[in-house]
Structures are given as structure tokens and as C-alpha cells.
Design a protein around this motif. Structure first.
Motif, PDB file in Angstrom:
ATOM      1  N   ARG A  44      -3.196  10.759  -2.890  1.00  0.00           N
ATOM      2  CA  ARG A  44      -2.966   9.895  -1.563  1.00  0.00           C
ATOM      3  C   ARG A  44      -2.958   9.036  -1.866  1.00  0.00           C
ATOM      4  O   ARG A  44      -2.095   7.821  -1.554  1.00  0.00           O
ATOM      5  N   GLY A  45      -4.010   8.372  -3.186  1.00  0.00           N
ATOM      6  CA  GLY A  45      -3.862   7.476  -3.557  1.00  0.00           C
ATOM      7  C   GLY A  45      -3.157   6.529  -4.507  1.00  0.00           C
ATOM      8  O   GLY A  45      -1.996   5.411  -4.450  1.00  0.00           O
ATOM      9  N   GLY A  46      -2.378   7.805  -5.162  1.00  0.00           N
ATOM     10  CA  GLY A  46      -0.968   7.292  -6.049  1.00  0.00           C
ATOM     11  C   GLY A  46       0.675   6.514  -5.161  1.00  0.00           C
ATOM     12  O   GLY A  46       0.686   5.803  -5.483  1.00  0.00           O
ATOM     13  N   PRO A  47       0.591   7.600  -3.858  1.00  0.00           N
ATOM     14  CA  PRO A  47       2.308   7.116  -2.909  1.00  0.00           C
ATOM     15  C   PRO A  47       1.045   5.874  -2.682  1.00  0.00           C
ATOM     16  O   PRO A  47       2.605   5.532  -2.315  1.00  0.00           O
ATOM     17  N   LEU A  48       0.105   5.963  -1.985  1.00  0.00           N
ATOM     18  CA  LEU A  48      -0.415   4.473  -1.444  1.00  0.00           C
ATOM     19  C   LEU A  48       0.666   3.709  -2.028  1.00  0.00           C
ATOM     20  O   LEU A  48       0.554   2.395  -2.251  1.00  0.00           O
ATOM     21  N   LEU A  49      -0.351   3.430  -3.328  1.00  0.00           N
ATOM     22  CA  LEU A  49      -0.097   2.162  -4.210  1.00  0.00           C
ATOM     23  C   LEU A  49       1.483   2.114  -4.519  1.00  0.00           C
ATOM     24  O   LEU A  49       1.764   0.753  -5.139  1.00  0.00           O
ATOM     25  N   ALA A  50       2.552   3.341  -5.043  1.00  0.00           N
ATOM     26  CA  ALA A  50       3.946   2.868  -4.832  1.00  0.00           C
ATOM     27  C   ALA A  50       4.452   2.490  -4.010  1.00  0.00           C
ATOM     28  O   ALA A  50       5.171   1.581  -3.929  1.00  0.00           O
ATOM     29  N   GLU A  51       3.866   3.009  -2.893  1.00  0.00           N
ATOM     30  CA  GLU A  51       4.407   2.272  -1.414  1.00  0.00           C
ATOM     31  C   GLU A  51       4.195   1.053  -1.615  1.00  0.00           C
ATOM     32  O   GLU A  51       5.228   0.211  -1.545  1.00  0.00           O
ATOM     33  N   GLY A  52       2.568   0.421  -1.732  1.00  0.00           N
ATOM     34  CA  GLY A  52       2.171  -1.509  -1.807  1.00  0.00           C
ATOM     35  C   GLY A  52       3.281  -1.699  -2.780  1.00  0.00           C
ATOM     36  O   GLY A  52       3.589  -2.949  -2.463  1.00  0.00           O
ATOM     37  N   LEU A  53       3.249  -1.454  -4.111  1.00  0.00           N
ATOM     38  CA  LEU A  53       4.090  -2.210  -5.247  1.00  0.00           C
ATOM     39  C   LEU A  53       5.439  -2.653  -4.987  1.00  0.00           C
ATOM     40  O   LEU A  53       6.036  -3.483  -5.528  1.00  0.00           O
ATOM     41  N   SER A  54       5.828  -1.476  -4.546  1.00  0.00           N
ATOM     42  CA  SER A  54       7.290  -1.669  -3.497  1.00  0.00           C
ATOM     43  C   SER A  54       7.357  -2.285  -2.848  1.00  0.00           C
ATOM     44  O   SER A  54       8.644  -3.508  -2.393  1.00  0.00           O
ATOM     45  N   ARG A  55       6.885  -2.608  -1.996  1.00  0.00           N
ATOM     46  CA  ARG A  55       6.779  -3.584  -1.144  1.00  0.00           C
ATOM     47  C   ARG A  55       6.790  -5.369  -2.024  1.00  0.00           C
ATOM     48  O   ARG A  55       6.849  -6.199  -0.877  1.00  0.00           O
ATOM     49  N   LEU A  56       6.105  -5.255  -2.643  1.00  0.00           N
ATOM     50  CA  LEU A  56       5.710  -6.242  -3.813  1.00  0.00           C
ATOM     51  C   LEU A  56       7.228  -6.648  -4.071  1.00  0.00           C
ATOM     52  O   LEU A  56       7.580  -7.515  -5.006  1.00  0.00           O
ATOM     53  N   GLY A  57       8.180  -5.792  -4.593  1.00  0.00           N
ATOM     54  CA  GLY A  57       9.390  -5.733  -4.582  1.00  0.00           C
ATOM     55  C   GLY A  57       9.736  -5.384  -6.182  1.00  0.00           C
ATOM     56  O   GLY A  57      11.118  -6.127  -6.944  1.00  0.00           O
ATOM     57  N   LEU A  58       8.473  -4.717  -6.221  1.00  0.00           N
ATOM     58  CA  LEU A  58       8.947  -3.467  -7.736  1.00  0.00           C
ATOM     59  C   LEU A  58       9.627  -2.711  -7.857  1.00  0.00           C
ATOM     60  O   LEU A  58       9.917  -2.109  -6.355  1.00  0.00           O
ATOM     61  N   ALA A  59      10.239  -2.349  -9.153  1.00  0.00           N
ATOM     62  CA  ALA A  59      11.384  -1.315  -9.073  1.00  0.00           C
ATOM     63  C   ALA A  59       9.484  -0.384  -9.272  1.00  0.00           C
ATOM     64  O   ALA A  59       9.323  -0.308 -10.579  1.00  0.00           O
ATOM     65  N   ASN A 148      -6.338  -1.057 -13.457  1.00  0.00           N
ATOM     66  CA  ASN A 148      -7.019   0.131 -12.715  1.00  0.00           C
ATOM     67  C   ASN A 148      -7.414   0.348 -11.935  1.00  0.00           C
ATOM     68  O   ASN A 148      -8.615  -1.524 -11.364  1.00  0.00           O
ATOM     69  N   LEU A 149      -6.988   0.609 -10.205  1.00  0.00           N
ATOM     70  CA  LEU A 149      -7.854   0.971  -9.583  1.00  0.00           C
ATOM     71  C   LEU A 149      -8.733   2.141  -9.607  1.00  0.00           C
ATOM     72  O   LEU A 149      -8.264   3.335  -9.447  1.00  0.00           O
ATOM     73  N   PRO A 150      -9.360   1.842  -7.750  1.00  0.00           N
ATOM     74  CA  PRO A 150     -10.310   3.416  -7.632  1.00  0.00           C
ATOM     75  C   PRO A 150      -9.223   4.053  -7.220  1.00  0.00           C
ATOM     76  O   PRO A 150      -8.596   3.514  -6.795  1.00  0.00           O
ATOM     77  N   GLY A 151      -9.623   5.584  -7.571  1.00  0.00           N
ATOM     78  CA  GLY A 151      -9.141   6.573  -6.624  1.00  0.00           C
ATOM     79  C   GLY A 151      -8.656   6.601  -5.449  1.00  0.00           C
ATOM     80  O   GLY A 151      -8.276   7.267  -4.097  1.00  0.00           O
ATOM     81  N   SER A 152     -10.428   5.514  -3.977  1.00  0.00           N
ATOM     82  CA  SER A 152      -9.877   6.414  -2.731  1.00  0.00           C
ATOM     83  C   SER A 152      -9.187   5.064  -2.283  1.00  0.00           C
ATOM     84  O   SER A 152      -8.495   4.248  -2.719  1.00  0.00           O
ATOM     85  N   SER A 153      -8.431   5.704  -1.043  1.00  0.00           N
ATOM     86  CA  SER A 153      -7.552   5.634  -0.673  1.00  0.00           C
ATOM     87  C   SER A 153      -7.792   3.828   0.027  1.00  0.00           C
ATOM     88  O   SER A 153      -6.939   3.035  -0.294  1.00  0.00           O
ATOM     89  N   GLY A 154      -8.999   3.449   0.267  1.00  0.00           N
ATOM     90  CA  GLY A 154      -9.331   1.286   0.396  1.00  0.00           C
ATOM     91  C   GLY A 154      -9.403   0.794  -1.039  1.00  0.00           C
ATOM     92  O   GLY A 154      -9.464  -0.074  -0.712  1.00  0.00           O
ATOM     93  N   GLY A 155     -10.127   1.968  -2.011  1.00  0.00           N
ATOM     94  CA  GLY A 155      -9.866   1.233  -3.557  1.00  0.00           C
ATOM     95  C   GLY A 155      -8.684   0.216  -4.082  1.00  0.00           C
ATOM     96  O   GLY A 155      -7.884  -0.520  -4.195  1.00  0.00           O
ATOM     97  N   VAL A 156      -7.480   1.400  -3.320  1.00  0.00           N
ATOM     98  CA  VAL A 156      -6.162   1.088  -3.647  1.00  0.00           C
ATOM     99  C   VAL A 156      -5.542  -0.226  -2.854  1.00  0.00           C
ATOM    100  O   VAL A 156      -5.325  -1.085  -2.890  1.00  0.00           O
ATOM    101  N   ARG A 157      -5.795   0.129  -1.500  1.00  0.00           N
ATOM    102  CA  ARG A 157      -5.734  -1.114  -0.712  1.00  0.00           C
ATOM    103  C   ARG A 157      -6.341  -2.268  -0.689  1.00  0.00           C
ATOM    104  O   ARG A 157      -5.983  -2.901  -1.023  1.00  0.00           O
ATOM    105  N   ASP A 158      -7.280  -2.378  -1.401  1.00  0.00           N
ATOM    106  CA  ASP A 158      -7.996  -3.404  -2.032  1.00  0.00           C
ATOM    107  C   ASP A 158      -7.618  -4.162  -2.711  1.00  0.00           C
ATOM    108  O   ASP A 158      -6.702  -5.164  -3.507  1.00  0.00           O
ATOM    109  N   GLY A 159      -6.272  -3.488  -3.816  1.00  0.00           N
ATOM    110  CA  GLY A 159      -6.216  -3.070  -5.157  1.00  0.00           C
ATOM    111  C   GLY A 159      -4.960  -4.379  -5.086  1.00  0.00           C
ATOM    112  O   GLY A 159      -4.779  -4.714  -5.114  1.00  0.00           O
TER     113      GLY A 159
END
Length: 186
Positions: A44-59, A148-159
């Protein structure tokens, strides 16, 4: 209007390379999880992170889901060889015996940037006291920024909250960009 630090997603602060081959910065997401890599549960953390980085404009590529430890090191070395601008991992940053992502990352880095993980821990600490237990690192290997970010959804959001404020500037710096002058947009 953005504040003094600028808005990471604003048109004046798009993550773009300079020069003839201008394109968005490339990012790779790596999920370090023994159980997700074995199919015990979905990442769950990886897709959340990928979506967040995409929103920042990264490929963004990934997430690549690997077991913690040596496979993380191999994924990071491969990403550096593939000249990704940024690699952000999620998972494996705690203090359990199987949490080996920071150790694997340290073996790949040329140098560390301690302020990034300090800011990520501080972001989470106000909400979750156990954020202080994260051993996550950040640093540079070649011209690749690794965080490195934590694996929890909250840790990903904080990162992502922290990375949204500094990631593009950090990558710009790695590519020879200068600090913005007084009064210029960040």
C-alpha cells in the motif's frame, strides 16, 4: 501565491532538467517488504508514494517490491546505474531485526544528507511518537538522491510533505543548479 519557500507543484517550480534534453526528473519507488514481496499482503505504501511523487511533477517508475536487506541494495545500485534522479524507498526503516533498508542504503551512498530524514521524523513526531524510531537515511549516490521513508501510510504521507518542500531544489542542486537569488522564485 506561494510563500517564501515556494510551492513545489507551482508552474514556476516544475521539476525540469535544464539543457537540450529537458524532461521531468525521473524517480523510482522501491518498497522494502518481506511480506509484500512474498505476496502475503498487497503493497500500500509504494503506490501511495508513487502517486505523491507524480503529483510533484516527477516521472515515476515503480513501485518495485523487494524483500528487505540485500535486495534493497541491489535495487538501489541498479537505479543509480540507470541514472534515476531520485529513488525513494518505503519500508524497512524501523528497529526490528528484519528492518535493514537503512543499512542497505548506507552501503550505496557516497554521502548522507542528515537533514532530510531529521525533517521527516520531525514531521511525524507531532502525530506519532514512534516516528522517532525510524532509522531512515537520505543521501547521494553518484547523481541520484536516495531517501528512505517508513512503510506506514502515515510515514509515507509525512515523507511526501517534507519532500514536497525540498525535493526539486535538492535534485536541481545535484544537477549543478544554483541557489535562487534574493527575490527570485524558488
Amino acid at each position: 501565491m506561494p510563500g517564501p519557500g515556494g510551492d513545489a507543484a507551482s508552474p514556476t517550480h516544475r521539476p525540469q532538467r535544464t539543457g537540450p534534453a529537458a524532461a521531468p526528473y525521473r524517480a523510482l519507488v522501491v518498497t522494502a517488504s518481506n511480506r509484500a514481496s512474498a505476496g502475503v499482503y498487497a503493497d500500500r505504501g509504494g503506490p501511495l508514494l508513487a502517486e505523491g511523487l507524480s503529483r510533484l511533477g516527477l516521472a515515476v517508475d515503480g513501485p518495485r517490491v523487494v524483500p528487505d536487506g540485500d535486495p534493497v541494495e541491489a535495487a538501489l545500485r541498479e537505479a543509480v546505474a540507470e541514472e534515476y534522479d531520485v529513488v525513494v524507498t518505503t519500508g524497512g526503516t524501523g528497529i526490528s531485526p528484519t528492518d535493514r533498508t537503512p543499512d542497505a542504503t548506507r552501503r550505496v551512498l557516497d554521502y548522507e544528507i542528515p537533514g532530510i530524514p531529521e525533517a521527516i521524523r520531525a514531521e511525524g513526531l507531532a502525530k506519532v511518537p514512534t516516528a522517532a524510531l525510524s532509522r531512515g537515511l537520505a543521501g547521494v549516490a553518484g547523481r541520484t538522491l536516495i531517501v528512505n521513508l517508513p512503510g506506514s501510510s502515515g510515514g509515507v504521507r509525512d515523507g511526501l510533505a517534507v519532500l514536497g518542500r525540498l525535493l526539486v531544489h535538492a535534485v536541481d542542486q545535484l544537477h549543478g543548479g544554483d541557489h535562487p537569488g534574493p527575490g527570485s522564485p524558488s
